[in-house]
Scaffold this motif. Structure first.
Motif, PDB file in Angstrom:
ATOM      1  N   ILE A 298       0.840  -1.196   0.000  1.00 20.05           N
ATOM      2  CA  ILE A 298       0.000   0.000   0.000  1.00 20.05           C
ATOM      3  C   ILE A 298       0.876   1.248   0.000  1.00 20.05           C
ATOM      4  O   ILE A 298       0.602   2.211  -0.725  1.00 20.05           O
ATOM      5  CB  ILE A 298      -0.953  -0.003   1.221  1.00 20.05           C
ATOM      6  N   PHE A 299       1.941   1.229   0.778  1.00  7.04           N
ATOM      7  CA  PHE A 299       2.847   2.379   0.825  1.00  7.04           C
ATOM      8  C   PHE A 299       3.465   2.631  -0.550  1.00  7.04           C
ATOM      9  O   PHE A 299       3.566   3.767  -1.005  1.00  7.04           O
ATOM     10  CB  PHE A 299       3.948   2.161   1.866  1.00  7.04           C
ATOM     11  N   HIS A 300       3.867   1.555  -1.234  1.00  5.31           N
ATOM     12  CA  HIS A 300       4.503   1.701  -2.542  1.00  5.31           C
ATOM     13  C   HIS A 300       3.511   2.211  -3.589  1.00  5.31           C
ATOM     14  O   HIS A 300       3.862   3.049  -4.429  1.00  5.31           O
ATOM     15  CB  HIS A 300       5.125   0.377  -2.981  1.00  5.31           C
ATOM     16  N   LEU A 301       2.268   1.706  -3.544  1.00  4.33           N
ATOM     17  CA  LEU A 301       1.241   2.237  -4.449  1.00  4.33           C
ATOM     18  C   LEU A 301       0.991   3.715  -4.160  1.00  4.33           C
ATOM     19  O   LEU A 301       0.817   4.517  -5.081  1.00  4.33           O
ATOM     20  CB  LEU A 301      -0.059   1.439  -4.308  1.00  4.33           C
ATOM     21  N   GLY A 302       0.999   4.071  -2.871  1.00  2.45           N
ATOM     22  CA  GLY A 302       0.865   5.476  -2.498  1.00  2.45           C
ATOM     23  C   GLY A 302       2.022   6.311  -3.013  1.00  2.45           C
ATOM     24  O   GLY A 302       1.842   7.461  -3.422  1.00  2.45           O
ATOM     25  N   LEU A 303       3.212   5.716  -3.015  1.00  6.59           N
ATOM     26  CA  LEU A 303       4.390   6.409  -3.551  1.00  6.59           C
ATOM     27  C   LEU A 303       4.220   6.674  -5.040  1.00  6.59           C
ATOM     28  O   LEU A 303       4.458   7.794  -5.518  1.00  6.59           O
ATOM     29  CB  LEU A 303       5.650   5.565  -3.298  1.00  6.59           C
ATOM     30  N   PHE A 304       3.755   5.656  -5.794  1.00  7.39           N
ATOM     31  CA  PHE A 304       3.530   5.834  -7.233  1.00  7.39           C
ATOM     32  C   PHE A 304       2.483   6.922  -7.486  1.00  7.39           C
ATOM     33  O   PHE A 304       2.678   7.817  -8.311  1.00  7.39           O
ATOM     34  CB  PHE A 304       3.056   4.527  -7.879  1.00  7.39           C
ATOM     35  N   LEU A 305       1.366   6.844  -6.771  1.00  6.29           N
ATOM     36  CA  LEU A 305       0.302   7.822  -6.959  1.00  6.29           C
ATOM     37  C   LEU A 305       0.716   9.203  -6.460  1.00  6.29           C
ATOM     38  O   LEU A 305       0.298  10.221  -7.019  1.00  6.29           O
ATOM     39  CB  LEU A 305      -0.971   7.357  -6.252  1.00  6.29           C
ATOM     40  N   GLY A 306       1.536   9.240  -5.427  1.00  9.32           N
ATOM     41  CA  GLY A 306       2.047  10.519  -4.932  1.00  9.32           C
ATOM     42  C   GLY A 306       2.912  11.221  -5.966  1.00  9.32           C
ATOM     43  O   GLY A 306       2.808  12.449  -6.154  1.00  9.32           O
TER      44      GLY A 306
ATOM     45  N   ILE B  17      10.656  -1.226  -3.999  1.00  5.70           N
ATOM     46  CA  ILE B  17       9.374  -1.150  -4.725  1.00  5.70           C
ATOM     47  C   ILE B  17       9.286  -2.155  -5.868  1.00  5.70           C
ATOM     48  O   ILE B  17       8.275  -2.214  -6.555  1.00  5.70           O
ATOM     49  CB  ILE B  17       9.118   0.276  -5.260  1.00  5.70           C
ATOM     50  N   GLU B  18      10.318  -2.955  -6.057  1.00  4.52           N
ATOM     51  CA  GLU B  18      10.356  -3.887  -7.187  1.00  4.52           C
ATOM     52  C   GLU B  18       9.174  -4.858  -7.195  1.00  4.52           C
ATOM     53  O   GLU B  18       8.541  -5.087  -8.219  1.00  4.52           O
ATOM     54  CB  GLU B  18      11.674  -4.657  -7.189  1.00  4.52           C
ATOM     55  N   GLY B  19       8.842  -5.428  -6.055  1.00  5.44           N
ATOM     56  CA  GLY B  19       7.741  -6.395  -5.985  1.00  5.44           C
ATOM     57  C   GLY B  19       6.403  -5.772  -6.358  1.00  5.44           C
ATOM     58  O   GLY B  19       5.633  -6.344  -7.129  1.00  5.44           O
ATOM     59  N   THR B  20       6.139  -4.587  -5.829  1.00  4.94           N
ATOM     60  CA  THR B  20       4.885  -3.905  -6.139  1.00  4.94           C
ATOM     61  C   THR B  20       4.832  -3.508  -7.608  1.00  4.94           C
ATOM     62  O   THR B  20       3.804  -3.672  -8.271  1.00  4.94           O
ATOM     63  CB  THR B  20       4.729  -2.655  -5.251  1.00  4.94           C
ATOM     64  N   ALA B  21       5.941  -2.995  -8.129  1.00  5.45           N
ATOM     65  CA  ALA B  21       5.984  -2.581  -9.534  1.00  5.45           C
ATOM     66  C   ALA B  21       5.757  -3.778 -10.456  1.00  5.45           C
ATOM     67  O   ALA B  21       5.032  -3.682 -11.448  1.00  5.45           O
ATOM     68  CB  ALA B  21       7.308  -1.910  -9.848  1.00  5.45           C
ATOM     69  N   THR B  22       6.337  -4.919 -10.126  1.00 11.51           N
ATOM     70  CA  THR B  22       6.152  -6.125 -10.931  1.00 11.51           C
ATOM     71  C   THR B  22       4.696  -6.568 -10.906  1.00 11.51           C
ATOM     72  O   THR B  22       4.134  -6.949 -11.936  1.00 11.51           O
ATOM     73  CB  THR B  22       7.063  -7.250 -10.408  1.00 11.51           C
ATOM     74  N   LYS B  23       4.072  -6.490  -9.748  1.00  7.58           N
ATOM     75  CA  LYS B  23       2.669  -6.876  -9.623  1.00  7.58           C
ATOM     76  C   LYS B  23       1.778  -5.939 -10.444  1.00  7.58           C
ATOM     77  O   LYS B  23       0.866  -6.395 -11.139  1.00  7.58           O
ATOM     78  CB  LYS B  23       2.268  -6.825  -8.152  1.00  7.58           C
ATOM     79  N   VAL B  24       2.045  -4.642 -10.389  1.00  7.56           N
ATOM     80  CA  VAL B  24       1.258  -3.676 -11.156  1.00  7.56           C
ATOM     81  C   VAL B  24       1.444  -3.924 -12.653  1.00  7.56           C
ATOM     82  O   VAL B  24       0.483  -3.891 -13.433  1.00  7.56           O
ATOM     83  CB  VAL B  24       1.648  -2.227 -10.777  1.00  7.56           C
ATOM     84  N   LEU B  25       2.656  -4.192 -13.071  1.00  9.70           N
ATOM     85  CA  LEU B  25       2.921  -4.437 -14.491  1.00  9.70           C
ATOM     86  C   LEU B  25       2.246  -5.703 -14.995  1.00  9.70           C
ATOM     87  O   LEU B  25       1.893  -5.793 -16.172  1.00  9.70           O
ATOM     88  CB  LEU B  25       4.429  -4.511 -14.746  1.00  9.70           C
ATOM     89  N   SER B  26       2.032  -6.678 -14.116  1.00 17.07           N
ATOM     90  CA  SER B  26       1.381  -7.911 -14.550  1.00 17.07           C
ATOM     91  C   SER B  26      -0.086  -7.670 -14.923  1.00 17.07           C
ATOM     92  O   SER B  26      -0.664  -8.447 -15.679  1.00 17.07           O
ATOM     93  CB  SER B  26       1.489  -8.992 -13.473  1.00 17.07           C
ATOM     94  N   TYR B  27      -0.675  -6.591 -14.416  1.00 17.57           N
ATOM     95  CA  TYR B  27      -2.062  -6.243 -14.748  1.00 17.57           C
ATOM     96  C   TYR B  27      -2.156  -5.103 -15.752  1.00 17.57           C
ATOM     97  O   TYR B  27      -3.227  -4.545 -15.964  1.00 17.57           O
ATOM     98  CB  TYR B  27      -2.831  -5.876 -13.475  1.00 17.57           C
TER      99      TYR B  27
END
Length: 120
Positions: free
Chosen positions: A2-10, A50-60
């Motif tokens: 959630i923090f990493h998604l917030g970082l991307f959106l921030g 943030i690599e794990g979150t970024a990979t998950k977002v890219l998969s969708y």
């Protein structure tokens, strides 16, 4: 996560703010992406975090193409009128982009002193 998604959106929000305050023609999300890239260059350990979150977002990522497909189907009658010019514009811009990219790589390589490997 959630923090990493917030970082991307921030960073996207920061980019939007900068684009609107300074009335820039560059879209806010692009500015945010540039700022995130600067952060990742300055602090490489953030990239590992943030690599794990970024990979998950890219998969969708393919889900983002669904609205475009729905728009094409929704305006299919208009596509019959502008389809040929649109296809020509897409083909022409793709050819120009590939050509510009290859020439850029060629000249940057030449400027960096790398040998030209273009077939004769």
């Amino acid at each position: 996560m959630i923090f990493h998604l917030g970082l991307f959106l921030g960073f996207q929000l920061l980019g939007e703010i900068i684009a609107r305050v300074f009335a820039l023609r560059l879209p806010g999300p692009v500015i945010g992406m540039i700022l995130l890239t600067v952060l990742l260059v300055v602090r490489p350990n953030v990239g590992k975090q943030i690599e794990g979150t970024a990979t998950k977002v890219l998969s969708y990522l393919s889900l983002l193409f669904v609205p475009a497909g729905v728009g094409i189907i929704q305006y299919f009658d208009q596509m019959s009128e502008i389809g040929l010019p649109l296809a020509a514009a897409l083909l022409g811009s793709t050819i120009l982009a590939i050509g510009a990219g290859s020439l850029t790589f060629k000249y940057v390589g030449r400027a960096m002193g790398q040998p030209d490997e273009t077939p004769q």
